[in-house]
Structures are given as C-alpha cells and as structure tokens.
Scaffold this active site. Structure first.
Site, short mmCIF file in Angstrom:
data_model
loop_
_atom_site.label_atom_id
_atom_site.label_comp_id
_atom_site.label_asym_id
_atom_site.label_seq_id
_atom_site.Cartn_x
_atom_site.Cartn_y
_atom_site.Cartn_z
N ARG A 256 0.87 -1.18 0.00
CA ARG A 256 0.00 0.00 0.00
C ARG A 256 0.90 1.22 0.00
O ARG A 256 1.68 1.43 0.92
CB ARG A 256 -0.90 -0.08 1.24
N HIS A 260 -3.24 3.96 5.55
CA HIS A 260 -4.30 2.94 5.65
C HIS A 260 -5.64 3.54 5.24
O HIS A 260 -6.36 2.99 4.41
CB HIS A 260 -4.35 2.40 7.09
N TYR A 269 4.71 4.58 11.10
CA TYR A 269 4.95 3.16 11.37
C TYR A 269 5.69 2.43 10.24
O TYR A 269 5.85 1.22 10.31
CB TYR A 269 3.64 2.43 11.71
C1 LIG Z 1 -13.45 -7.24 13.23
C2 LIG Z 1 -12.63 -5.97 13.15
N1 LIG Z 1 -11.60 -5.79 13.99
C3 LIG Z 1 -10.86 -4.66 13.91
C4 LIG Z 1 -11.17 -3.69 12.99
C5 LIG Z 1 -10.33 -2.41 12.91
N2 LIG Z 1 -9.54 -2.42 11.66
C6 LIG Z 1 -9.91 -1.69 10.59
S1 LIG Z 1 -8.87 -1.92 9.30
C7 LIG Z 1 -7.88 -2.97 10.16
C8 LIG Z 1 -6.65 -3.58 9.54
C9 LIG Z 1 -6.97 -4.50 8.41
O1 LIG Z 1 -5.80 -4.85 7.74
P1 LIG Z 1 -5.80 -5.86 6.52
O2 LIG Z 1 -6.77 -6.96 6.78
O3 LIG Z 1 -4.40 -6.24 6.24
O4 LIG Z 1 -6.41 -5.00 5.32
P2 LIG Z 1 -5.87 -3.68 4.64
O5 LIG Z 1 -6.48 -2.52 5.41
O6 LIG Z 1 -4.38 -3.69 4.71
O7 LIG Z 1 -6.38 -3.68 3.24
C10 LIG Z 1 -8.39 -3.14 11.46
C11 LIG Z 1 -7.75 -3.99 12.48
C12 LIG Z 1 -12.27 -3.92 12.13
N3 LIG Z 1 -12.61 -3.05 11.18
N4 LIG Z 1 -12.97 -5.07 12.22
#
Ligand SMILES: Cc1ncc(C[n+]2csc(CCOP(=O)(O)OP(=O)(O)O)c2C)c(N)n1
Length: 358
Positions: A256, A260, A269
């Site tokens: 990415r 985020h 980070y």
């Molecule tokens: C069940 C749940 N736990 C925590 C969150 C908070 N949260 C939002 S995005 C994220 C990280 C997700 O990372 P990844 O799965 O690698 O996807 P990316 O954002 O990198 O596309 C988290 C922990 C959430 N949205 N849903």
C-alpha cells in the site's frame, strides 16, 4: 523486510518491464485489447484514487481508503471473472468495484456516507464493502455453497488483506470451503500492513498462501504488482472452481503506497526507505507500461489522451455525486434497530422537527 520483497511468488513481468521465460508463455495467448485494458484500468483507478484523497482533504467526502500500489492485484484478478460471479470486497476494492460495473458516482457516494453507494446496479453481483475485518470470507463461502447446490456455474471471490488472516472468520471460511469443495477464491492482498501492524507480526509463517494446506485447498503466492501473473493465476483458480476442483487461496504480494485510510500517517509506522523501494522500484503501473511500450502497444500520446478521458469521467462522477439529493435525516435511524430505543426515538423526533422548521 527485504526477505519479504525477495519472496514475491510467481512473477512474469520483472520490475524493469521485461518478461520472464514463463511470462513469455503467459503473454502470447492474451489478445491485444486485453493487454491494453489491463493498463487502462490501472491508470483510471490510480487517477480516481488520487482525486478521492484530494476530495477528502477538502472535506467533500468523509474518509477514504487509498489503494495506490494495489492496482495490478485488483485489475488482474477482477478481469478474469465473468458477470455471473459473486464478489465480496473489503473497503479497499474500489478498483474491483469499478471493473465489476459499479458507477464511479456510487463509489464516491459510499465514501460520502450514503447508502446508495452500497447498492450495485441490476446484474452486478457485488456485495457492499465489508468494514468488519474478514466477515465477507464466510459470506463468500456461503455463496459458493449456494452456487454448488443450485448447480450454477458461478464462482465467489472474497477480497481481504493480510490482517484478515488472523481472524476466526478467515479460518472458518477456508475450512468450510475445503470440506465442501466449494467454487470459491480467497484473494488476499498482502500489502504488508494491517494499519500499523507489519506482516512479520501478523503471522509466524513466511507466507499466507501456505495456510491453504491446513484446509486441503490450493494455495498460490503471486507477485501482486505483476498484472499478468495475477491474471494468469486467478484465471487458473477460476477454472478449477468452475470445474469442481474446489477452492484456492491466492496471496498477492503487494504494498500500500499511502496511508491505511485518510485518517492515519503511514510515516509513523513504516520506514521511508522501505516505502521508497516499493513505490519507486516496484510500482505496478510503471512496470507494466514499460512492457506495453516495448511491445509497441502504448505511447506517450495515448497516455495523455487516456488520462484526459479518465479525468473528465471522474470529474463528471464527482459532480453527479455532489448534486445527488441528500437523504432525509430520518435515514440515520433506519437501518440499525428493528425497534428504536426511547433515547433514539427522541433524537429522531427532534431532528424531524428541525427539518420541518427549515
Ligand atoms: C473485526 C474488526 N476488527 C478490527 C477492525 C479495525 N480495523 C480496521 S482496518 C484494520 C486492519 C486491516 O488490515 P488488513 O486486513 O491487512 O487489510 P488492509 O487494510 O491492509 O487492506 C483493522 C484492524 C475492524 N474493522 N474489524
């Protein structure tokens, strides 16, 4: 980190835009219009992304999840699907949504917080973006099971990130798909970070793809910045699913480029040097454009024309989204409770009175 970069999986186009020997084999049978379409979509998606970030900074959309850097993973995978296939995205798949047939205006409306942004046009089998991490994975397995029971040829695809692989839903979805031999593809864009958590802290395994073995489904690791490799790997997974050979877990190794979401600062980070390496040396668009130009399929003039055409389309979508009629305030209360608690009933009534008084 460097070890991660070196182990990107199946690669057909090298970062300098030349084809590997396996890449030559994969490249030949692809029709010329599709070769160009790969690039056109990637360019359009990037321009949309850049414009959306600006709109958010201007306060014209609420928040936004940038996808720059992940264009090849999204374009290569989605272009290998048919209209009959079901797509279960997370919140970062604007590229997937566009190719599936979601109008740009509606993608913008979603980020403006509007329910219209969740409702695809007739015939577009795209679910609303899943914000709770990994919940779309069992949904995709369920849809694939329905297709199988009905004898339909459709395949279901779940898109998610590396962070999602730590959730129970990921393991439940894959397990179910393995036991019932379902026509589903689990497409993980390993962009190296789950917000601020690096991949090295997400799992002790070297790859996501190897987790497929635990569920007796196929696992493939592919260079997610290589549109040709992603397309080829995904095509094969789709074929396996349609012919009853079951599920595949694809790990597309990518990065990415930005934050985020527009709410965080990735500089807090991530090492600058790491980001620079991926953005400058491994960019999926630059890599593919070099190949297209070397093959005489793209030129500077075509680039300029296409960019102008995309920018116009995007501006029209922005105008349409911004002029869409605002929903009544009562919508705020419409979709959460079957029976509103008394405190919310009072709030709704107060809002309605304010609206009438305007
Ligand atoms: C069940 C749940 N736990 C925590 C969150 C908070 N949260 C939002 S995005 C994220 C990280 C997700 O990372 P990844 O799965 O690698 O996807 P990316 O954002 O990198 O596309 C988290 C922990 C959430 N949205 N849903």
């Amino acid at each position: 980190m460097l070890r991660q970069i070196e182990k990107v999986g199946i690669q057909y186009i090298q970062p300098d835009g030349t084809l590997t020997p396996e890449g030559e084999v994969a490249w030949k049978p692809i029709e010329r219009p599709l070769k160009i379409e790969f690039y056109k979509w990637m360019r359009k998606i990037r321009l949309f992304d850049q414009r959306s970030i600006i709109l958010q900074r201007q306060g014209r959309i609420g928040t936004y999840a940038p996808l720059q850097g992940q264009e090849a993973a999204q374009v290569g995978s989605t272009l290998s699907l048919n209209r009959e296939d079901w797509i279960f995205p997370s919140y970062r798949e604007h590229g997937v949504a566009m190719i599936a047939g979601m109008p740009l205006k509606q993608i913008l409306l979603y980020w403006m917080g509007r329910v219209e942004g969740c409702r695809p046009p007739e015939g577009v089998k795209l679910f609303p973006p899943s914000v709770p991490i990994a919940t779309q994975i069992p949904h995709a397995a369920g849809a694939a099971w329905a297709s199988k029971l009905k004898g339909e040829p459709s395949v279901a695809v779940a898109y998610f990130g590396d962070g999602a692989t730590s959730e129970g839903d990921f393991h439940e979805g894959l397990n179910f798909a393995g036991v019932f031999r379902l026509p589903v593809i689990f497409f993980c864009q390993n962009n190296q970070y789950a917000i601020s958590v690096p991949f090295s802290r997400q799992t002790a395994t070297e790859t996501v793809a190897e987790k497929a073995a635990a569920y007796a489904i196929r696992g493939v690791r592919v260079d997610g910045n290589d549109v040709l490799a992603v397309y080829t790997v995904m095509k094969e997974a789709v074929k396996r699913a349609r012919t009853g050979e079951g599920a595949t877990l694809i790990e597309a190794v990518t990065y990415r480029h930005g934050a985020h979401t527009t709410a965080d600062d990735a500089g807090r980070y991530r090492e600058q040097e790491e980001a620079r390496e991926w953005v400058e040396l491994r960019d999926p668009l630059k890599r593919y454009r070099r190949l297209l130009e070397a093959e005489g399929l793209w030129s500077e003039a075509e680039e300029r024309d296409w960019e102008a055409c995309c920018k116009q389309e995007i501006e029209e979508a922005v105008c349409e989204a911004e002029s869409a009629k605002a929903p009544p305030a009562s919508h705020l209360f419409a979709h959460v409770f079957a029976d509103l608690p008394p405190s919310l009933v009072r709030q709704r009534e107060s809002l309605l009175r304010q609206e009438e008084g305007r």
